[in-house]
Design a protein around this motif. Structure first.
Motif, PDB file in Angstrom:
ATOM      1  N   VAL A 145       0.864  -1.181   0.000  1.00 40.63           N
ATOM      2  CA  VAL A 145       0.000   0.000   0.000  1.00 40.63           C
ATOM      3  C   VAL A 145       0.900   1.231   0.000  1.00 40.63           C
ATOM      4  CG1 VAL A 145      -1.636   1.350   1.372  1.00 40.63           C
ATOM      5  CG2 VAL A 145      -1.937  -1.111   1.150  1.00 40.63           C
ATOM      6  N   GLY A 146       0.635   2.155  -0.904  1.00 45.77           N
ATOM      7  CA  GLY A 146       1.453   3.360  -0.999  1.00 45.77           C
ATOM      8  C   GLY A 146       2.689   3.194  -1.863  1.00 45.77           C
ATOM      9  N   TYR A 176      -2.886  -4.979   4.255  1.00 41.99           N
ATOM     10  CA  TYR A 176      -3.433  -4.610   2.958  1.00 41.99           C
ATOM     11  C   TYR A 176      -2.294  -4.538   1.934  1.00 41.99           C
ATOM     12  CZ  TYR A 176      -7.613  -3.223   5.551  1.00 41.99           C
ATOM     13  OH  TYR A 176      -8.724  -3.222   6.355  1.00 41.99           O
ATOM     14  N   ALA A 230      -1.533  -3.471  -2.575  1.00 40.84           N
ATOM     15  CA  ALA A 230      -2.034  -2.820  -3.784  1.00 40.84           C
ATOM     16  C   ALA A 230      -1.956  -3.808  -4.943  1.00 40.84           C
ATOM     17  CB  ALA A 230      -1.203  -1.576  -4.093  1.00 40.84           C
ATOM     18  N   ARG A 269      -5.710   0.422  -4.824  1.00 42.24           N
ATOM     19  CA  ARG A 269      -4.710   0.981  -3.916  1.00 42.24           C
ATOM     20  C   ARG A 269      -4.662   0.371  -2.517  1.00 42.24           C
ATOM     21  NH1 ARG A 269      -6.057   6.607  -6.692  1.00 42.24           N
ATOM     22  NH2 ARG A 269      -4.224   6.717  -8.032  1.00 42.24           N
ATOM     23  N   ARG A 270      -5.763  -0.274  -2.083  1.00 39.39           N
ATOM     24  CA  ARG A 270      -5.787  -0.863  -0.732  1.00 39.39           C
ATOM     25  C   ARG A 270      -6.696  -2.088  -0.791  1.00 39.39           C
ATOM     26  NH1 ARG A 270      -8.586   0.854   4.297  1.00 39.39           N
ATOM     27  NH2 ARG A 270      -7.342   0.060   6.012  1.00 39.39           N
ATOM     28  N   TYR A 276     -11.437   1.636   1.307  1.00 42.57           N
ATOM     29  CA  TYR A 276     -11.277   3.088   1.405  1.00 42.57           C
ATOM     30  C   TYR A 276      -9.819   3.423   1.694  1.00 42.57           C
ATOM     31  CZ  TYR A 276     -11.957   7.819   3.289  1.00 42.57           C
ATOM     32  OH  TYR A 276     -11.894   9.158   3.544  1.00 42.57           O
ATOM     33  N   VAL A 277      -9.298   4.466   1.041  1.00 38.97           N
ATOM     34  CA  VAL A 277      -7.923   4.907   1.280  1.00 38.97           C
ATOM     35  C   VAL A 277      -7.942   6.192   2.100  1.00 38.97           C
ATOM     36  CG1 VAL A 277      -5.725   5.581   0.231  1.00 38.97           C
ATOM     37  CG2 VAL A 277      -7.147   3.818  -0.855  1.00 38.97           C
ATOM     38  N   SER A 278      -8.440   7.282   1.531  1.00 43.11           N
ATOM     39  CA  SER A 278      -8.546   8.546   2.260  1.00 43.11           C
ATOM     40  C   SER A 278      -9.474   9.472   1.485  1.00 43.11           C
ATOM     41  CB  SER A 278      -7.175   9.206   2.452  1.00 43.11           C
ATOM     42  OG  SER A 278      -6.740   9.810   1.245  1.00 43.11           O
ATOM     43  N   PRO A 292      -9.946   4.917  -4.085  1.00 41.74           N
ATOM     44  CA  PRO A 292      -9.538   3.526  -3.855  1.00 41.74           C
ATOM     45  C   PRO A 292      -9.034   2.829  -5.119  1.00 41.74           C
ATOM     46  CG  PRO A 292     -11.914   3.723  -3.740  1.00 41.74           C
ATOM     47  CD  PRO A 292     -11.376   5.104  -3.869  1.00 41.74           C
TER      48      PRO A 292
END
Length: 186
Positions: free
Chosen positions: A20-21, A123, A125, A143-144, A171-173, A178
């Motif tokens: 993730v990220g 999580y 990606a 992304r998550r 949900y990411v932010s 997402p």
């Protein structure tokens, strides 16, 4: 009705996993392989790779009108689903949402997570690279993600062993969606 034959799509997709990220390829890199330093190719798949987006709407109604007067989105889920054809311990670990791996001279092993339900899962990606209209490339970045499907390894005399996977997006932010889809256009 006119048909635009160049808008028809057929062909396989390739899946990659990353943290993730992880640094995502830019939109201008849609036709390039994701950086191996951040993304791992999950290998062959069988029966395709499918993106599904499920949307639930609540109806708005009034006594004076018989038709639905409006709708509001109340839930949205998306998944990327496939059967991983390469039944490696790495792919098994991904579909079991992590665990502990070890290796030595001539061996490697995997133990699944058996932590409490209060523990946050690991999580990851996913990148799904496939085709877009006009034989260009389409990239979908989840992304998550977590695998939310049952995992099985079936060994039979006349069938290939596959690892089923249904990666669900989360949900990411408020500022990061997402998932992201980009098509190559020239």
């Amino acid at each position: 009705m006119a048909v635009t034959t160049t808008a028809l799509i057929q062909g396989p997709a390739t899946l990659y996993s990353g943290a993730v990220g992880a640094t995502e390829p830019t939109d201008t890199q849609v036709n390039t392989t994701p950086a191996a330093s951040s993304w791992t190719d999950l290998g062959g798949t069988q029966d395709g790779v499918k993106l599904s987006v499920d949307q639930t709407y609540s109806e708005l109604e009034v006594d004076q009108i018989t038709l639905r007067v409006g709708s509001r989105l109340t839930k949205q889920d998306f998944t990327i689903e496939t059967s991983l054809a390469e039944a490696t311990l790495e792919n098994l670990s991904l579909t079991l949402n992590g665990g502990t791996s070890a290796s030595g001279a001539g061996w490697k092993s995997f133990d699944p997570n058996v932590t409490s339900s209060a523990t946050q899962p690991t999580y990851f990606a996913i990148i799904m690279d496939g085709y877009a209209p006009s034989q260009f490339r389409r990239r979908i970045i989840g992304r998550r993600m977590l695998n939310v499907d049952s995992v099985e390894l079936a060994y039979t005399k006349d069938k290939q062993t596959l690892i089923p996977a249904k990666f669900a997006g989360h949900y990411v932010s408020s500022s990061i969606t997402p998932f992201h889809i980009v098509d190559q256009t020239s």
